[in-house]
Write an enzyme that holds these catalytic residues in place. Sequence first.
Site, PDB file in Angstrom:
ATOM      1  N   GLY A  54       0.761  -1.237   0.000  1.00  0.00           N
ATOM      2  CA  GLY A  54       0.000   0.000   0.000  1.00  0.00           C
ATOM      3  C   GLY A  54       0.796   1.292   0.000  1.00  0.00           C
ATOM      4  CE1 TYR A  60      -2.312  -3.324  -8.419  1.00  0.00           C
ATOM      5  CE2 TYR A  60      -0.859  -1.516  -7.758  1.00  0.00           C
ATOM      6  CZ  TYR A  60      -1.482  -2.721  -7.482  1.00  0.00           C
ATOM      7  OH  TYR A  60      -1.273  -3.319  -6.275  1.00  0.00           O
ATOM      8  CE1 TYR A  81      -8.864   2.350  -8.891  1.00  0.00           C
ATOM      9  CE2 TYR A  81      -6.742   2.429 -10.005  1.00  0.00           C
ATOM     10  CZ  TYR A  81      -7.719   1.722  -9.333  1.00  0.00           C
ATOM     11  OH  TYR A  81      -7.522   0.392  -9.095  1.00  0.00           O
ATOM     12  CB  CYS A  96     -15.974   4.108 -29.177  1.00  0.00           C
ATOM     13  SG  CYS A  96     -15.205   3.818 -30.759  1.00  0.00           S
ATOM     14  CD  GLU A  97     -16.488   3.363 -22.979  1.00  0.00           C
ATOM     15  OE1 GLU A  97     -17.021   4.203 -22.226  1.00  0.00           O
ATOM     16  OE2 GLU A  97     -16.921   2.220 -23.152  1.00  0.00           O
ATOM     17  CD  GLU A 118       0.603  -9.128   1.669  1.00  0.00           C
ATOM     18  OE1 GLU A 118      -0.300  -8.312   1.362  1.00  0.00           O
ATOM     19  OE2 GLU A 118       0.371 -10.216   2.184  1.00  0.00           O
ATOM     20  NE  ARG A 152      -2.915   3.440 -11.025  1.00  0.00           N
ATOM     21  CZ  ARG A 152      -2.742   4.693 -10.674  1.00  0.00           C
ATOM     22  NH1 ARG A 152      -2.214   5.559 -11.520  1.00  0.00           N
ATOM     23  NH2 ARG A 152      -3.078   5.097  -9.473  1.00  0.00           N
TER      24      ARG A 152
HETATM   25  C1  PLP Z   1      -3.026  -5.000  -3.792  1.00  0.00           C
HETATM   26  C2  PLP Z   1      -2.467  -5.634  -2.592  1.00  0.00           C
HETATM   27  C3  PLP Z   1      -1.133  -5.403  -2.232  1.00  0.00           C
HETATM   28  C4  PLP Z   1      -0.213  -4.465  -2.970  1.00  0.00           C
HETATM   29  O1  PLP Z   1      -0.585  -3.145  -2.827  1.00  0.00           O
HETATM   30  P1  PLP Z   1       0.351  -1.971  -3.371  1.00  0.00           P
HETATM   31  O2  PLP Z   1      -0.427  -0.752  -3.138  1.00  0.00           O
HETATM   32  O3  PLP Z   1       0.594  -2.226  -4.819  1.00  0.00           O
HETATM   33  O4  PLP Z   1       1.620  -1.998  -2.589  1.00  0.00           O
HETATM   34  C5  PLP Z   1      -0.644  -6.078  -1.125  1.00  0.00           C
HETATM   35  N1  PLP Z   1      -1.423  -6.928  -0.408  1.00  0.00           N
HETATM   36  C6  PLP Z   1      -2.710  -7.168  -0.736  1.00  0.00           C
HETATM   37  C7  PLP Z   1      -3.499  -8.111   0.085  1.00  0.00           C
HETATM   38  C8  PLP Z   1      -3.273  -6.524  -1.833  1.00  0.00           C
HETATM   39  O5  PLP Z   1      -4.568  -6.745  -2.125  1.00  0.00           O
END
Ligand code: PLP
Length: 441
Positions: free
Chosen positions: A262, A400, A343, A371-372, A300, A339
Amino acid sequence: MNRAASRLQGRPPAFSYHDRKKGLFRRSAGSVLHCDDVALSRLAERFGTPLYVYSATAIRERMRVFEHAFRKVNHTVCFSVKANSNLGILRLLAQTGCGFDVVSGGELERVLRVDRRAAKQVVFSGVGKTAEEMKAALKAGILLFNVESESELWVLAESAARLKRTARIALRVNPDVTAETHPYISTGLHQHKFGVPIAASRRLYAQASGIRSLSVAGVSVHIGSQITDVKPFSEAMVRVAELVQRLRADGHQIDFVDAGGGLGIAYKERNLPDFEDYVAEYADALLRPLRGLKVHLLLEPGRSILGPAGALLTRVLYKKTNGAKKFLVVDAAMNDLLRPSLYNAYHEIAKVEWKEGSSVSATVDVVGPICETGDFFARGRELPISDEGDLLAILDAGAYGMALASNYNTRPRPAEVLVDGKSVTVIRRRETIADLLRSEL
Ligand SMILES: *Cc1c(COP(=O)(O)O)cnc(C)c1O
Protein backbone atom coordinates in the site's frame (compact mmCIF):
# COMPACT_ATOMS: atom_id res chain seq x y z
CA MET A 1 18.55 21.20 -19.28
CA ASN A 2 14.95 22.37 -19.79
CA ARG A 3 12.38 22.59 -17.03
CA ALA A 4 10.43 19.44 -17.85
CA ALA A 5 13.66 17.51 -18.08
CA SER A 6 14.88 18.72 -14.74
CA ARG A 7 11.58 17.74 -13.13
CA LEU A 8 12.39 14.16 -14.04
CA GLN A 9 15.54 14.32 -11.98
CA GLY A 10 13.76 12.70 -9.07
CA ARG A 11 13.29 9.56 -11.13
CA PRO A 12 16.73 8.17 -11.83
CA PRO A 13 17.83 5.61 -12.61
CA ALA A 14 14.66 4.62 -14.47
CA PHE A 15 13.84 7.45 -16.86
CA SER A 16 16.00 10.46 -17.57
CA TYR A 17 16.96 12.74 -20.42
CA HIS A 18 20.34 12.28 -22.05
CA ASP A 19 21.81 14.75 -24.49
CA ARG A 20 21.52 13.65 -28.05
CA LYS A 21 24.86 12.28 -29.26
CA LYS A 22 27.03 14.89 -30.90
CA GLY A 23 27.83 13.39 -34.31
CA LEU A 24 30.49 14.63 -36.67
CA PHE A 25 27.96 16.47 -38.80
CA ARG A 26 25.12 16.93 -36.37
CA ARG A 27 25.55 19.39 -33.57
CA SER A 28 23.89 18.62 -30.26
CA ALA A 29 20.21 19.41 -30.62
CA GLY A 30 18.27 18.76 -27.45
CA SER A 31 17.84 15.56 -25.53
CA VAL A 32 16.12 12.19 -25.63
CA LEU A 33 14.35 10.40 -22.81
CA HIS A 34 16.15 7.18 -21.93
CA CYS A 35 15.31 4.11 -19.89
CA ASP A 36 18.59 3.18 -18.25
CA ASP A 37 21.04 3.64 -21.17
CA VAL A 38 18.59 3.08 -24.02
CA ALA A 39 16.79 5.85 -25.89
CA LEU A 40 13.01 5.39 -25.87
CA SER A 41 12.94 6.56 -29.50
CA ARG A 42 15.06 3.54 -30.44
CA LEU A 43 12.76 1.19 -28.55
CA ALA A 44 9.74 2.64 -30.34
CA GLU A 45 11.42 2.11 -33.72
CA ARG A 46 12.40 -1.47 -32.93
CA PHE A 47 9.28 -2.68 -31.15
CA GLY A 48 6.52 -0.28 -32.16
CA THR A 49 4.01 1.51 -29.94
CA PRO A 50 2.18 1.38 -27.61
CA LEU A 51 4.99 -0.25 -25.65
CA TYR A 52 5.59 -0.88 -21.95
CA VAL A 53 9.20 -0.22 -20.98
CA TYR A 54 10.69 -1.21 -17.61
CA SER A 55 14.03 -0.47 -16.00
CA ALA A 56 15.62 -3.51 -14.39
CA THR A 57 18.07 -1.20 -12.62
CA ALA A 58 15.23 0.73 -10.98
CA ILE A 59 13.39 -2.43 -9.92
CA ARG A 60 16.49 -3.92 -8.29
CA GLU A 61 17.33 -0.59 -6.67
CA ARG A 62 13.86 -0.16 -5.18
CA MET A 63 13.95 -3.71 -3.89
CA ARG A 64 17.33 -3.04 -2.31
CA VAL A 65 15.93 0.04 -0.58
CA PHE A 66 13.13 -2.05 0.96
CA GLU A 67 15.55 -4.74 2.12
CA HIS A 68 17.84 -2.13 3.59
CA ALA A 69 15.06 -0.31 5.48
CA PHE A 70 13.99 -3.52 7.24
CA ARG A 71 17.46 -5.05 7.64
CA LYS A 72 17.34 -4.99 11.44
CA VAL A 73 14.35 -7.32 11.76
CA ASN A 74 13.41 -10.76 10.47
CA HIS A 75 11.41 -10.03 7.37
CA THR A 76 10.44 -11.21 3.91
CA VAL A 77 9.42 -8.86 1.13
CA CYS A 78 6.63 -10.61 -0.78
CA PHE A 79 6.14 -8.68 -4.01
CA SER A 80 2.45 -8.23 -4.77
CA VAL A 81 2.10 -10.05 -8.08
CA LYS A 82 -1.12 -8.30 -9.06
CA ALA A 83 0.76 -5.02 -9.55
CA ASN A 84 2.79 -6.52 -12.39
CA SER A 85 2.66 -10.20 -13.14
CA ASN A 86 4.90 -10.46 -16.21
CA LEU A 87 7.11 -13.56 -15.93
CA GLY A 88 10.20 -11.56 -16.90
CA ILE A 89 9.57 -9.10 -14.08
CA LEU A 90 8.83 -11.88 -11.59
CA ARG A 91 12.03 -13.66 -12.64
CA LEU A 92 14.06 -10.50 -12.07
CA LEU A 93 12.45 -10.10 -8.65
CA ALA A 94 12.95 -13.77 -7.74
CA GLN A 95 16.66 -13.29 -8.44
CA THR A 96 16.74 -10.71 -5.66
CA GLY A 97 15.53 -13.47 -3.32
CA CYS A 98 12.15 -11.98 -2.53
CA GLY A 99 8.89 -13.78 -1.91
CA PHE A 100 5.51 -13.15 -3.52
CA ASP A 101 1.98 -12.21 -2.52
CA VAL A 102 -0.57 -13.86 -4.82
CA VAL A 103 -4.33 -13.39 -5.00
CA SER A 104 -5.28 -16.18 -7.41
CA GLY A 105 -4.31 -19.63 -8.63
CA GLY A 106 -3.13 -17.99 -11.85
CA GLU A 107 -0.71 -15.73 -10.03
CA LEU A 108 0.57 -18.70 -8.01
CA GLU A 109 1.17 -20.59 -11.26
CA ARG A 110 3.21 -17.65 -12.57
CA VAL A 111 5.42 -17.68 -9.49
CA LEU A 112 5.91 -21.45 -9.73
CA ARG A 113 6.83 -21.11 -13.43
CA VAL A 114 9.52 -18.62 -12.51
CA ASP A 115 10.95 -20.54 -9.57
CA ARG A 116 9.36 -23.54 -7.84
CA ARG A 117 11.46 -22.89 -4.76
CA ALA A 118 9.88 -19.45 -4.37
CA ALA A 119 6.69 -21.24 -3.17
CA LYS A 120 7.98 -21.39 0.37
CA GLN A 121 7.98 -17.59 0.40
CA VAL A 122 4.49 -17.17 -1.06
CA VAL A 123 1.56 -15.71 0.83
CA PHE A 124 -1.94 -16.17 -0.59
CA SER A 125 -4.41 -13.30 -0.05
CA GLY A 126 -7.90 -12.57 -1.38
CA VAL A 127 -11.54 -12.77 -0.28
CA GLY A 128 -12.63 -15.41 -2.77
CA LYS A 129 -10.12 -18.24 -2.89
CA THR A 130 -11.63 -21.40 -4.36
CA ALA A 131 -10.98 -24.89 -3.00
CA GLU A 132 -9.09 -25.66 -6.22
CA GLU A 133 -6.80 -22.68 -5.72
CA MET A 134 -6.23 -23.65 -2.09
CA LYS A 135 -5.27 -27.19 -3.08
CA ALA A 136 -2.77 -25.93 -5.64
CA ALA A 137 -1.23 -23.67 -3.00
CA LEU A 138 -1.13 -26.48 -0.42
CA LYS A 139 0.59 -28.81 -2.89
CA ALA A 140 3.11 -26.11 -3.74
CA GLY A 141 3.85 -25.72 -0.01
CA ILE A 142 3.30 -21.99 0.33
CA LEU A 143 4.28 -20.09 3.45
CA LEU A 144 0.96 -18.63 4.57
CA PHE A 145 -2.73 -18.31 3.76
CA ASN A 146 -4.24 -14.94 4.65
CA VAL A 147 -7.77 -16.06 5.49
CA GLU A 148 -10.49 -13.44 5.12
CA SER A 149 -13.66 -15.07 6.49
CA GLU A 150 -14.99 -17.83 8.70
CA SER A 151 -16.42 -19.73 5.72
CA GLU A 152 -13.08 -19.64 3.98
CA LEU A 153 -11.48 -21.10 7.10
CA TRP A 154 -13.70 -24.20 6.87
CA VAL A 155 -13.07 -24.68 3.15
CA LEU A 156 -9.32 -24.38 3.71
CA ALA A 157 -9.44 -26.80 6.66
CA GLU A 158 -11.32 -29.33 4.53
CA SER A 159 -8.98 -28.91 1.55
CA ALA A 160 -5.90 -29.36 3.71
CA ALA A 161 -7.36 -32.39 5.50
CA ARG A 162 -8.10 -34.09 2.18
CA LEU A 163 -4.51 -33.59 1.05
CA LYS A 164 -3.23 -34.64 4.49
CA ARG A 165 -1.43 -31.34 4.83
CA THR A 166 -1.42 -28.51 7.31
CA ALA A 167 -2.27 -25.01 6.15
CA ARG A 168 -0.37 -22.27 7.93
CA ILE A 169 -2.78 -19.40 8.41
CA ALA A 170 -3.07 -15.78 9.40
CA LEU A 171 -6.39 -14.04 9.64
CA ARG A 172 -6.56 -10.86 7.65
CA VAL A 173 -7.99 -8.49 10.19
CA ASN A 174 -9.68 -5.25 9.42
CA PRO A 175 -8.17 -2.63 11.73
CA ASP A 176 -10.82 0.00 10.88
CA VAL A 177 -8.35 2.77 10.12
CA THR A 178 -8.93 5.52 7.58
CA ALA A 179 -6.32 5.95 4.91
CA GLU A 180 -6.37 8.88 2.56
CA THR A 181 -6.56 7.37 -0.90
CA HIS A 182 -9.00 6.77 -3.72
CA PRO A 183 -12.18 5.07 -2.36
CA TYR A 184 -11.72 2.14 -4.80
CA ILE A 185 -8.35 1.25 -3.32
CA SER A 186 -9.05 1.90 0.34
CA THR A 187 -9.61 -1.41 2.11
CA GLY A 188 -9.12 -1.02 5.85
CA LEU A 189 -12.54 0.19 6.99
CA HIS A 190 -15.27 -2.00 8.47
CA GLN A 191 -17.58 -1.33 5.50
CA HIS A 192 -15.09 -2.87 3.06
CA LYS A 193 -15.32 -6.46 1.91
CA PHE A 194 -11.82 -7.31 3.11
CA GLY A 195 -10.73 -9.15 6.21
CA VAL A 196 -12.54 -9.94 9.45
CA PRO A 197 -13.27 -7.28 12.07
CA ILE A 198 -10.37 -7.18 14.47
CA ALA A 199 -12.75 -7.48 17.45
CA ALA A 200 -14.26 -10.72 16.13
CA SER A 201 -10.94 -12.26 15.21
CA ARG A 202 -10.05 -13.81 18.60
CA ARG A 203 -13.08 -16.07 18.45
CA LEU A 204 -12.07 -17.20 14.95
CA TYR A 205 -8.48 -17.81 16.03
CA ALA A 206 -9.80 -19.99 18.84
CA GLN A 207 -11.90 -22.00 16.39
CA ALA A 208 -9.05 -22.36 13.93
CA SER A 209 -6.65 -23.60 16.58
CA GLY A 210 -8.98 -26.50 17.28
CA ILE A 211 -8.66 -27.82 13.72
CA ARG A 212 -5.85 -30.25 13.03
CA SER A 213 -5.32 -29.35 9.39
CA LEU A 214 -4.80 -25.69 10.26
CA SER A 215 -1.85 -24.11 11.97
CA VAL A 216 -2.41 -20.64 13.39
CA ALA A 217 0.75 -18.68 12.65
CA GLY A 218 0.13 -15.01 12.13
CA VAL A 219 -1.88 -11.84 11.84
CA SER A 220 -2.29 -10.01 8.56
CA VAL A 221 -3.52 -6.54 7.48
CA HIS A 222 -3.65 -4.55 4.28
CA ILE A 223 -5.28 -1.16 4.61
CA GLY A 224 -5.29 0.02 1.01
CA SER A 225 -3.12 1.24 -1.79
CA GLN A 226 -1.39 4.48 -2.86
CA ILE A 227 -1.13 5.68 0.75
CA THR A 228 1.57 8.34 0.98
CA ASP A 229 1.16 9.25 4.65
CA VAL A 230 2.77 6.66 6.93
CA LYS A 231 0.48 7.40 9.92
CA PRO A 232 -2.34 5.00 8.98
CA PHE A 233 0.22 2.19 8.61
CA SER A 234 1.41 2.91 12.11
CA GLU A 235 -2.14 3.04 13.51
CA ALA A 236 -2.95 -0.30 11.93
CA MET A 237 0.24 -1.81 13.33
CA VAL A 238 -0.58 -0.59 16.86
CA ARG A 239 -3.87 -2.52 16.67
CA VAL A 240 -2.15 -5.56 15.21
CA ALA A 241 0.48 -5.52 17.94
CA GLU A 242 -2.24 -5.46 20.61
CA LEU A 243 -3.94 -8.38 18.95
CA VAL A 244 -0.70 -10.36 18.75
CA GLN A 245 -0.24 -9.94 22.49
CA ARG A 246 -3.81 -10.99 23.22
CA LEU A 247 -3.54 -14.02 20.96
CA ARG A 248 -0.30 -15.08 22.57
CA ALA A 249 -1.94 -14.71 25.97
CA ASP A 250 -4.74 -16.94 24.63
CA GLY A 251 -2.07 -19.55 23.91
CA HIS A 252 -1.58 -19.14 20.15
CA GLN A 253 1.83 -19.23 18.57
CA ILE A 254 2.02 -16.09 16.46
CA ASP A 255 5.23 -16.02 14.45
CA PHE A 256 4.26 -13.78 11.55
CA VAL A 257 2.85 -10.31 11.12
CA ASP A 258 1.94 -9.53 7.53
CA ALA A 259 1.77 -5.75 7.12
CA GLY A 260 0.39 -5.90 3.57
CA GLY A 261 1.36 -3.37 0.91
CA GLY A 262 0.00 0.00 0.00
CA LEU A 263 2.90 2.45 0.18
CA GLY A 264 2.15 5.15 -2.38
CA ILE A 265 4.37 6.75 -4.99
CA ALA A 266 4.74 10.31 -6.28
CA TYR A 267 2.50 10.33 -9.35
CA LYS A 268 2.02 14.04 -8.94
CA GLU A 269 3.08 14.95 -5.40
CA ARG A 270 6.53 16.41 -5.62
CA ASN A 271 6.91 16.79 -1.86
CA LEU A 272 7.60 13.13 -1.00
CA PRO A 273 11.06 12.52 0.44
CA ASP A 274 13.47 10.57 -1.74
CA PHE A 275 12.72 6.88 -1.86
CA GLU A 276 15.40 5.79 0.60
CA ASP A 277 14.19 8.22 3.31
CA TYR A 278 10.56 7.55 2.51
CA VAL A 279 10.87 3.75 2.93
CA ALA A 280 12.91 4.32 6.09
CA GLU A 281 10.02 6.41 7.45
CA TYR A 282 7.58 3.68 6.47
CA ALA A 283 9.76 1.04 8.15
CA ASP A 284 9.87 3.11 11.30
CA ALA A 285 6.05 3.48 11.29
CA LEU A 286 5.64 -0.30 11.07
CA LEU A 287 8.44 -1.36 13.37
CA ARG A 288 7.88 0.97 16.29
CA PRO A 289 4.56 -0.65 17.37
CA LEU A 290 6.02 -4.14 16.84
CA ARG A 291 9.09 -3.55 18.99
CA GLY A 292 9.82 -6.39 21.36
CA LEU A 293 7.26 -8.75 19.81
CA LYS A 294 9.87 -10.83 17.96
CA VAL A 295 7.74 -11.58 14.93
CA HIS A 296 8.79 -12.33 11.38
CA LEU A 297 7.50 -9.38 9.38
CA LEU A 298 6.01 -9.96 5.93
CA LEU A 299 5.67 -7.03 3.52
CA GLU A 300 3.63 -7.00 0.33
CA PRO A 301 4.66 -3.95 -1.69
CA GLY A 302 3.59 -3.78 -5.32
CA ARG A 303 3.23 -0.26 -6.63
CA SER A 304 6.13 1.18 -4.64
CA ILE A 305 8.55 -1.32 -6.24
CA LEU A 306 7.28 -1.34 -9.82
CA GLY A 307 5.33 1.90 -10.41
CA PRO A 308 8.10 4.37 -11.22
CA ALA A 309 10.18 1.65 -12.91
CA GLY A 310 7.86 1.45 -15.92
CA ALA A 311 6.46 3.76 -18.59
CA LEU A 312 3.99 3.39 -21.43
CA LEU A 313 5.41 4.66 -24.68
CA THR A 314 2.90 6.00 -27.19
CA ARG A 315 2.91 7.91 -30.46
CA VAL A 316 0.75 10.89 -31.38
CA LEU A 317 -1.57 9.83 -34.22
CA TYR A 318 -3.52 13.03 -34.74
CA LYS A 319 -3.77 16.59 -33.52
CA LYS A 320 -7.29 17.81 -33.39
CA THR A 321 -9.03 21.04 -32.38
CA ASN A 322 -12.71 21.20 -31.40
CA GLY A 323 -13.54 24.83 -30.83
CA ALA A 324 -11.26 26.00 -28.05
CA LYS A 325 -10.19 22.46 -27.10
CA LYS A 326 -7.03 20.87 -28.33
CA PHE A 327 -6.59 17.11 -28.42
CA LEU A 328 -3.67 14.82 -28.98
CA VAL A 329 -5.01 11.46 -30.14
CA VAL A 330 -2.37 8.86 -29.28
CA ASP A 331 -2.06 5.19 -30.24
CA ALA A 332 -2.36 3.94 -26.63
CA ALA A 333 -5.77 3.82 -24.97
CA MET A 334 -7.60 3.01 -21.75
CA ASN A 335 -7.38 -0.70 -22.56
CA ASP A 336 -3.57 -0.38 -22.30
CA LEU A 337 -3.50 1.79 -19.17
CA LEU A 338 -6.77 2.01 -17.28
CA ARG A 339 -5.80 4.07 -14.25
CA PRO A 340 -6.78 7.52 -15.56
CA SER A 341 -10.21 6.24 -16.65
CA LEU A 342 -10.78 4.09 -13.57
CA TYR A 343 -9.49 6.36 -10.80
CA ASN A 344 -9.13 9.67 -12.59
CA ALA A 345 -5.46 9.02 -11.83
CA TYR A 346 -2.72 11.44 -12.75
CA HIS A 347 0.23 10.23 -14.80
CA GLU A 348 3.02 12.55 -15.79
CA ILE A 349 3.47 12.64 -19.56
CA ALA A 350 6.89 13.44 -20.96
CA LYS A 351 7.86 14.23 -24.50
CA VAL A 352 10.50 11.74 -25.58
CA GLU A 353 12.49 14.02 -27.89
CA TRP A 354 13.34 17.58 -26.98
CA LYS A 355 14.70 20.08 -29.39
CA GLU A 356 16.75 23.04 -28.22
CA GLY A 357 14.58 26.10 -27.77
CA SER A 358 11.26 24.24 -27.99
CA SER A 359 9.90 25.84 -24.87
CA VAL A 360 6.41 26.60 -26.20
CA SER A 361 3.62 24.63 -24.64
CA ALA A 362 -0.09 24.13 -25.13
CA THR A 363 -2.98 22.97 -22.99
CA VAL A 364 -4.27 19.71 -24.39
CA ASP A 365 -6.28 16.59 -23.66
CA VAL A 366 -4.31 13.44 -24.39
CA VAL A 367 -6.81 10.81 -25.49
CA GLY A 368 -6.86 7.32 -26.98
CA PRO A 369 -8.75 5.87 -29.95
CA ILE A 370 -11.37 3.99 -27.89
CA CYS A 371 -15.04 4.88 -28.26
CA GLU A 372 -15.49 6.15 -24.70
CA THR A 373 -15.29 9.70 -23.40
CA GLY A 374 -13.46 8.20 -20.42
CA ASP A 375 -10.60 7.14 -22.69
CA PHE A 376 -8.02 9.76 -21.72
CA PHE A 377 -4.56 9.99 -20.20
CA ALA A 378 -4.63 13.70 -19.34
CA ARG A 379 -7.17 16.49 -19.45
CA GLY A 380 -6.36 20.17 -19.74
CA ARG A 381 -2.66 19.38 -19.32
CA GLU A 382 0.04 21.83 -20.26
CA LEU A 383 2.48 19.93 -22.43
CA PRO A 384 5.31 20.95 -24.74
CA ILE A 385 3.98 21.38 -28.29
CA SER A 386 3.74 17.97 -29.93
CA ASP A 387 3.25 17.04 -33.55
CA GLU A 388 1.75 14.05 -35.25
CA GLY A 389 4.31 11.23 -35.09
CA ASP A 390 5.92 12.49 -31.86
CA LEU A 391 6.55 10.05 -29.03
CA LEU A 392 5.20 10.53 -25.52
CA ALA A 393 6.09 8.55 -22.41
CA ILE A 394 3.34 8.09 -19.83
CA LEU A 395 5.35 7.73 -16.64
CA ASP A 396 4.82 5.71 -13.45
CA ALA A 397 3.00 3.02 -15.39
CA GLY A 398 5.00 0.02 -14.13
CA ALA A 399 2.37 -1.06 -11.60
CA TYR A 400 -1.32 -1.65 -12.39
CA GLY A 401 -0.57 -0.76 -16.01
CA MET A 402 -0.21 -3.88 -18.12
CA ALA A 403 -1.71 -5.89 -15.25
CA LEU A 404 -5.04 -4.11 -15.81
CA ALA A 405 -4.86 -4.07 -19.61
CA SER A 406 -7.74 -5.53 -21.59
CA ASN A 407 -8.73 -6.17 -25.18
CA TYR A 408 -11.61 -3.68 -25.22
CA ASN A 409 -12.39 -2.57 -28.79
CA THR A 410 -10.53 -5.73 -29.91
CA ARG A 411 -7.22 -4.02 -29.36
CA PRO A 412 -4.25 -6.36 -28.97
CA ARG A 413 -2.30 -5.59 -25.80
CA PRO A 414 1.11 -3.89 -26.03
CA ALA A 415 4.50 -5.58 -26.02
CA GLU A 416 6.68 -5.23 -22.91
CA VAL A 417 10.44 -4.76 -22.83
CA LEU A 418 12.85 -4.90 -19.93
CA VAL A 419 15.88 -2.66 -20.18
CA ASP A 420 18.93 -3.45 -18.09
CA GLY A 421 21.70 -0.91 -18.62
CA LYS A 422 22.38 -1.19 -22.34
CA SER A 423 20.59 -4.49 -22.88
CA VAL A 424 16.98 -4.88 -23.96
CA THR A 425 14.83 -8.00 -23.56
CA VAL A 426 11.34 -8.49 -24.93
CA ILE A 427 9.44 -9.96 -21.99
CA ARG A 428 6.13 -10.11 -23.78
CA ARG A 429 5.61 -9.97 -27.51
CA ARG A 430 2.92 -7.75 -28.91
CA GLU A 431 -0.43 -9.52 -29.03
CA THR A 432 -1.92 -10.08 -32.47
CA ILE A 433 -5.53 -9.99 -33.57
CA ALA A 434 -5.18 -13.72 -34.27
CA ASP A 435 -4.29 -14.21 -30.57
CA LEU A 436 -7.51 -12.49 -29.63
CA LEU A 437 -9.73 -14.56 -31.92
CA ARG A 438 -8.11 -17.91 -31.11
CA SER A 439 -10.27 -18.88 -28.15
CA GLU A 440 -13.60 -17.92 -29.71
CA LEU A 441 -15.80 -20.45 -31.46
C1 PLP B 1 -3.03 -5.00 -3.79
C2 PLP B 1 -2.47 -5.63 -2.59
C3 PLP B 1 -1.13 -5.40 -2.23
C4 PLP B 1 -0.21 -4.47 -2.97
O1 PLP B 1 -0.59 -3.15 -2.83
P1 PLP B 1 0.35 -1.97 -3.37
O2 PLP B 1 -0.43 -0.75 -3.14
O3 PLP B 1 0.59 -2.23 -4.82
O4 PLP B 1 1.62 -2.00 -2.59
C5 PLP B 1 -0.64 -6.08 -1.12
N1 PLP B 1 -1.42 -6.93 -0.41
C6 PLP B 1 -2.71 -7.17 -0.74
C7 PLP B 1 -3.50 -8.11 0.09
C8 PLP B 1 -3.27 -6.52 -1.83
O5 PLP B 1 -4.57 -6.75 -2.12
